[in-house]
Design a protein around this motif. Sequence first.
Motif, mmCIF file in Angstrom:
data_model
loop_
_atom_site.group_PDB
_atom_site.id
_atom_site.type_symbol
_atom_site.label_atom_id
_atom_site.label_comp_id
_atom_site.label_asym_id
_atom_site.label_seq_id
_atom_site.Cartn_x
_atom_site.Cartn_y
_atom_site.Cartn_z
ATOM 1 N N PHE A 1 10.957 4.343 2.189
ATOM 2 C CA PHE A 1 10.170 3.515 3.089
ATOM 3 C C PHE A 1 8.714 3.945 2.994
ATOM 4 O O PHE A 1 8.415 5.134 3.026
ATOM 5 C CB PHE A 1 10.630 3.630 4.542
ATOM 6 C CG PHE A 1 9.833 2.730 5.457
ATOM 7 C CD1 PHE A 1 10.161 1.397 5.577
ATOM 8 C CD2 PHE A 1 8.725 3.213 6.130
ATOM 9 C CE1 PHE A 1 9.396 0.557 6.375
ATOM 10 C CE2 PHE A 1 7.960 2.380 6.936
ATOM 11 C CZ PHE A 1 8.301 1.040 7.056
ATOM 12 N N GLU A 2 7.818 2.983 2.850
ATOM 13 C CA GLU A 2 6.392 3.239 2.765
ATOM 14 C C GLU A 2 5.670 2.212 3.638
ATOM 15 O O GLU A 2 5.691 1.018 3.325
ATOM 16 C CB GLU A 2 5.923 3.112 1.318
ATOM 17 C CG GLU A 2 4.568 3.712 1.038
ATOM 18 C CD GLU A 2 4.587 5.230 1.130
ATOM 19 O OE1 GLU A 2 3.781 5.769 1.931
ATOM 20 O OE2 GLU A 2 5.392 5.871 0.427
ATOM 21 N N PRO A 3 5.039 2.640 4.749
ATOM 22 C CA PRO A 3 4.383 1.675 5.633
ATOM 23 C C PRO A 3 3.343 0.807 4.931
ATOM 24 O O PRO A 3 3.082 -0.309 5.343
ATOM 25 C CB PRO A 3 3.730 2.566 6.693
ATOM 26 C CG PRO A 3 4.549 3.817 6.687
ATOM 27 C CD PRO A 3 4.967 4.012 5.264
ATOM 28 N N PHE A 4 2.762 1.316 3.863
ATOM 29 C CA PHE A 4 1.908 0.500 3.002
ATOM 30 C C PHE A 4 2.184 0.894 1.555
ATOM 31 O O PHE A 4 3.121 0.413 0.967
ATOM 32 C CB PHE A 4 0.427 0.642 3.368
ATOM 33 C CG PHE A 4 -0.448 -0.351 2.650
ATOM 34 C CD1 PHE A 4 -0.441 -1.678 3.040
ATOM 35 C CD2 PHE A 4 -1.257 0.028 1.587
ATOM 36 C CE1 PHE A 4 -1.222 -2.618 2.368
ATOM 37 C CE2 PHE A 4 -2.045 -0.896 0.910
ATOM 38 C CZ PHE A 4 -2.028 -2.220 1.310
ATOM 39 N N GLY A 5 1.364 1.756 0.978
ATOM 40 C CA GLY A 5 1.534 2.173 -0.411
ATOM 41 C C GLY A 5 0.382 1.666 -1.261
ATOM 42 O O GLY A 5 0.401 0.523 -1.725
ATOM 43 N N ILE A 6 -0.631 2.513 -1.480
ATOM 44 C CA ILE A 6 -1.825 2.114 -2.225
ATOM 45 C C ILE A 6 -1.647 2.188 -3.744
ATOM 46 O O ILE A 6 -2.113 1.292 -4.456
ATOM 47 C CB ILE A 6 -3.032 2.957 -1.774
ATOM 48 C CG1 ILE A 6 -3.355 2.659 -0.306
ATOM 49 C CG2 ILE A 6 -4.260 2.690 -2.645
ATOM 50 C CD1 ILE A 6 -4.421 3.557 0.291
ATOM 51 N N PRO A 7 -0.989 3.214 -4.300
ATOM 52 C CA PRO A 7 -0.912 3.325 -5.765
ATOM 53 C C PRO A 7 -0.387 2.091 -6.500
ATOM 54 O O PRO A 7 -0.904 1.781 -7.586
ATOM 55 C CB PRO A 7 0.010 4.545 -5.966
ATOM 56 C CG PRO A 7 -0.275 5.394 -4.768
ATOM 57 C CD PRO A 7 -0.430 4.426 -3.641
ATOM 58 N N PRO A 8 0.604 1.345 -5.971
ATOM 59 C CA PRO A 8 0.999 0.130 -6.692
ATOM 60 C C PRO A 8 -0.147 -0.869 -6.852
ATOM 61 O O PRO A 8 -0.215 -1.586 -7.864
ATOM 62 C CB PRO A 8 2.120 -0.454 -5.819
ATOM 63 C CG PRO A 8 2.699 0.726 -5.110
ATOM 64 C CD PRO A 8 1.519 1.616 -4.831
#
Length: 357
Positions: A265-272
Amino acid sequence: MRKILVTAIHPAPYIDLWLEALNVYYSVDALYLHDVTPEKGWKNYQNDNVKLYAQYSFLSKLKLMTEYDLVILSGWNTMEHIFLSISLLFFETKVAFFCDHPIVGQTKSSHFYNAIKRLIFGSADFILPASMSCKLYLEKTYGIKKKKMHVFPYAHSTPQTDILKVNRQRQEQLRDGKKIKLLIANRFVERKGYKIVLNAFKILQKDNLLNQFDITVVGDGEQFVCYKDLFTRLYHGINFLGWVENEDYENYMDNCDVFLHASLFEPFGIPPLDAMQRGKTIIVSDGVKSVDFIAENCKTSGIYVYSSDNSSQLVEILKTIVKDRDRLYDNSEKIITVANENYSAHINIEAVQKIIL
């Protein structure tokens, strides 16, 4: 010029990019809860030249905020932000809560608890959900009106090189038999999904396919030593770098072929988003909320999504990538277009423009 105050937990490259983009059109300041974070040790962000919450009392914060046309409060669920939001109702300052996706499915909220959340969200003039899936969740769960919400993604980096040239060179190298460069950039804590990745790699190793990859892992954390040992015993072609500075991270992103973000689970996730901006093939779990909506609805190949706890699905995606290695960059420009249309700074600017016309 209209004035905006942005609050954040701590200084970070992605906060700087927010401020830089908004400063083109507005006068923007930042107020931070902490000056550094122990989890992310960027050398350029350990300084004292920032405005901190601790420097202001509640009343002086309120007075400060009344000097702005818009205050973006990063976090709707802190008591101080709730009281500030309610207090600012009596002034001309507009308030927007910024929030990324809450953890879904962990506990069942009561009707009373949901009603309280509706009241809290209602105290702000606007809500800035970080992703489309967050916006849809808030609308469905708390009945927040669409017109009150504007998607406001975390900022991400853009390549400083001729990335299409880099990608063309990598495509030729792959056609010449070079290994596929797979990059993982994530902290080593339980929810980041390394157990699923390890299980998938075990299957690929058994099928004699893991040797098709040159794998780089960026990140540290409490489980780093444990997983480094498990992965390197499985396959020697994995380079564990630990923590790296932002410029080094971007260099690895520029030169990889495939980026994997496996968080349960990732509330957002910038690296993608960083990877998409570079036209790279991305593999994400459906727990990565920055791109889950796009990944499930995008017709462009090169964007893969799998169930976060299903290593078998991840294996099948990696096998497909090995099979189609000669065509990994066929949709590179389309992936960049998807990133530009859904995550670029103009999305943030348009959201603010709709709030303070």
